[in-house]
Scaffold this motif. Structure first.
Motif, short mmCIF file in Angstrom:
data_model
loop_
_atom_site.label_atom_id
_atom_site.label_comp_id
_atom_site.label_asym_id
_atom_site.label_seq_id
_atom_site.Cartn_x
_atom_site.Cartn_y
_atom_site.Cartn_z
N PRO A 151 1.41 2.17 13.05
CA PRO A 151 0.55 2.27 11.86
C PRO A 151 1.02 3.31 10.85
CG PRO A 151 -0.49 3.36 13.68
CD PRO A 151 0.77 2.76 14.22
N LEU A 152 1.91 4.22 11.26
CA LEU A 152 2.25 5.34 10.38
C LEU A 152 3.04 4.90 9.15
CD1 LEU A 152 1.96 8.30 10.04
CD2 LEU A 152 3.92 8.66 11.48
N PRO A 153 4.15 4.11 9.28
CA PRO A 153 4.84 3.66 8.07
C PRO A 153 3.93 2.84 7.18
CG PRO A 153 6.12 3.11 10.00
CD PRO A 153 4.83 3.63 10.48
N GLN A 154 3.06 2.07 7.78
CA GLN A 154 2.16 1.25 6.95
C GLN A 154 1.28 2.12 6.09
OE1 GLN A 154 0.06 -1.81 8.85
NE2 GLN A 154 1.77 -2.47 10.10
N ALA A 155 0.74 3.20 6.68
CA ALA A 155 -0.14 4.08 5.90
C ALA A 155 0.63 4.73 4.76
CB ALA A 155 -0.74 5.15 6.81
N LEU A 156 1.86 5.19 5.06
CA LEU A 156 2.61 5.88 4.01
C LEU A 156 3.06 4.91 2.93
CD1 LEU A 156 4.55 8.46 6.13
CD2 LEU A 156 2.40 8.66 4.96
N VAL A 157 3.41 3.67 3.32
CA VAL A 157 3.83 2.70 2.33
C VAL A 157 2.66 2.30 1.44
CG1 VAL A 157 4.61 0.33 2.07
CG2 VAL A 157 5.82 1.85 3.54
N LEU A 158 1.47 2.27 2.01
CA LEU A 158 0.27 2.00 1.21
C LEU A 158 0.17 3.01 0.07
CD1 LEU A 158 -2.02 -0.07 1.62
CD2 LEU A 158 -3.35 1.73 2.62
N THR A 159 0.35 4.29 0.42
CA THR A 159 0.37 5.34 -0.59
C THR A 159 1.44 5.08 -1.64
OG1 THR A 159 -0.25 6.87 1.16
CG2 THR A 159 0.58 7.83 -0.84
N SER A 160 2.63 4.72 -1.14
CA SER A 160 3.77 4.56 -2.05
C SER A 160 3.56 3.40 -3.02
CB SER A 160 5.02 4.39 -1.22
OG SER A 160 5.85 3.44 -1.74
N ILE A 161 2.95 2.32 -2.56
CA ILE A 161 2.73 1.17 -3.45
C ILE A 161 1.80 1.57 -4.59
CG2 ILE A 161 1.70 -1.11 -3.62
CD1 ILE A 161 2.54 -1.67 -0.83
N VAL A 162 0.74 2.30 -4.26
CA VAL A 162 -0.22 2.69 -5.29
C VAL A 162 0.43 3.60 -6.32
CG1 VAL A 162 -2.38 3.85 -5.68
CG2 VAL A 162 -2.14 2.39 -3.74
N ILE A 163 1.27 4.54 -5.83
CA ILE A 163 1.93 5.45 -6.76
C ILE A 163 2.89 4.68 -7.65
CG2 ILE A 163 3.58 7.34 -6.89
CD1 ILE A 163 2.19 8.60 -4.62
N GLU A 164 3.56 3.65 -7.07
CA GLU A 164 4.48 2.85 -7.86
C GLU A 164 3.78 2.21 -9.05
OE1 GLU A 164 6.82 -0.41 -6.17
OE2 GLU A 164 7.48 1.21 -4.86
N LEU A 165 2.57 1.75 -8.83
CA LEU A 165 1.82 1.14 -9.94
C LEU A 165 1.61 2.16 -11.05
CD1 LEU A 165 0.42 -1.34 -10.99
CD2 LEU A 165 -1.65 -0.59 -9.90
N GLY A 166 1.24 3.40 -10.66
CA GLY A 166 1.03 4.44 -11.67
C GLY A 166 2.30 4.74 -12.45
N THR A 167 3.43 4.86 -11.72
CA THR A 167 4.67 5.19 -12.43
C THR A 167 5.13 4.03 -13.30
OG1 THR A 167 5.77 4.60 -10.41
CG2 THR A 167 5.56 6.91 -10.86
N THR A 168 4.90 2.79 -12.84
CA THR A 168 5.27 1.65 -13.68
C THR A 168 4.49 1.68 -14.98
OG1 THR A 168 5.65 0.36 -11.70
CG2 THR A 168 5.50 -0.85 -13.74
N ALA A 169 3.18 1.98 -14.89
CA ALA A 169 2.38 2.04 -16.11
C ALA A 169 2.89 3.14 -17.04
CB ALA A 169 0.91 2.30 -15.75
N LEU A 170 3.28 4.27 -16.46
CA LEU A 170 3.80 5.37 -17.28
C LEU A 170 5.10 4.97 -17.97
CD1 LEU A 170 3.22 8.29 -18.03
CD2 LEU A 170 4.57 9.00 -16.10
N LEU A 171 5.98 4.29 -17.22
CA LEU A 171 7.25 3.84 -17.80
C LEU A 171 7.00 2.86 -18.92
CD1 LEU A 171 9.53 3.17 -14.72
CD2 LEU A 171 9.99 4.67 -16.60
#
Lengths: 112, 182
Positions: free
Chosen positions: A68-88
């Protein structure tokens, strides 16, 4: 192992886009491809053959579960990616308004 | 069919989709191709027994496509200008990247094989997650209990990104409305 190599190939496709494309939108899409590859790689890493998703169900015997650990961290990473995409995208909109072009080779004066 | 076979298929599909997205001239088609690649990631997460991630990836894909299409396709619709980049440069890039790929194969041999994760920290989470946190879903147990500070950091990053986006877009609006040159 072949799965890891395929995943890395996907990452390299993103790098290729970053190196050779000149359109602002293509650059944003290349970054998105690299993000997909990294997320998928981390989740591939936590997979255990024959295991179930990491949710405890009532009454069922606790069988083997995937990590479950990589899944939890990847969940975080996907959400942050959305934020950075919007900023870009916001930055790209400003650049296009100022320079009236999508071609990064024509955007030379970055100082104002 | 075993999971691996499906994943080979999906990953090959994603690589082809990315190459098409990068090489096609029409920007709208390019954005749609990226959307297809992202949905491929979502399906791959389903095969890898990660239903939460599949849902989040699906939503991410929809939001990203809405943002990209709303931002670029409506007003500033354009075809990509035919590249003046020399073929030599592209060839050198491709050769370098292939060399990197070939050189990195020994690294992948060192990693644990697919389907046999290390699971040293996670063993504790899997064994004690339910009794420690009371959450049936171990992924949310990790996010919201064991590693709650990580989540706090994530929310901070997200907040900063949203703040930056709002600021950048508001400068534009103020400039357009006031007619002043910034």
């Amino acid at each position: 192992m072949i799965l890891y190599i395929l995943c890395f190939t996907l990452f390299l496709v993103g790098v290729y886009g970053l190196l050779t494309k000149r359109d602002l939108i293509k650059l944003i899409l290349s970054l998105a491809i690299m993000g997909y590859a990294v997320n998928l790689f981390l989740v591939l890493f936590g997979y255990r053959s024959g295991a179930a998703y990491p949710i405890v169900t009532e009454g069922a015997a606790p069988g083997p579960m995937v990590d479950p650990l990589p899944q939890a961290l990847v969940l975080t990473s996907i959400v942050i990616e959305l934020g950075t995409t919007a900023l870009l995208v916001a930055l790209a909109i400003r650049l296009v308004e100022k320079y009236k072009t999508f071609d990064i080779h024509k955007i030379r004066r970055l100082f104002g | 069919m075993p999971v691996e076979t499906w994943l080979y298929f999906i990953l090959g599909f994603m690589i082809v989709g990315s190459v098409i997205a990068l090489e096609i001239r029409d920007i709208l088609s390019s954005v749609v191709a990226i959307g297809v690649v992202g949905l491929g990631v979502s399906v791959a997460f389903l095969f890898l027994q990660a239903p939460d991630l599949a849902i989040v990836q699906f939503l991410f894909e929809i939001f990203a496509m809405v943002i990209l299409i709303r931002a670029f396709v409506k007003k500033d619709y354009h075809m990509e200008t035919p590249a003046r980049v020399h073929g030599i440069l592209v060839g050198v890039s491709i050769l370098t990247l292939v060399a990197v790929l070939v050189a990195s194969i020994p690294v992948f041999r060192l990693l644990p094989a697919f389907g046999e994760p290390l699971m040293e920290t996670s063993r504790h989470y899997v064994d004690h997650g339910l009794s420690d946190t009371g959450a049936a879903n171990l992924v949310s147990a990790v996010i919201l209990d064991y590693r709650a500070y990580d989540t706090l950091g994530e929310v901070t990053v997200l907040f900063t990104a949203v703040l930056g986006t709002m600021t950048i877009l508001r400068i534009r609006r103020a400039k357009n409305g006031g007619g002043k040159d910034a």
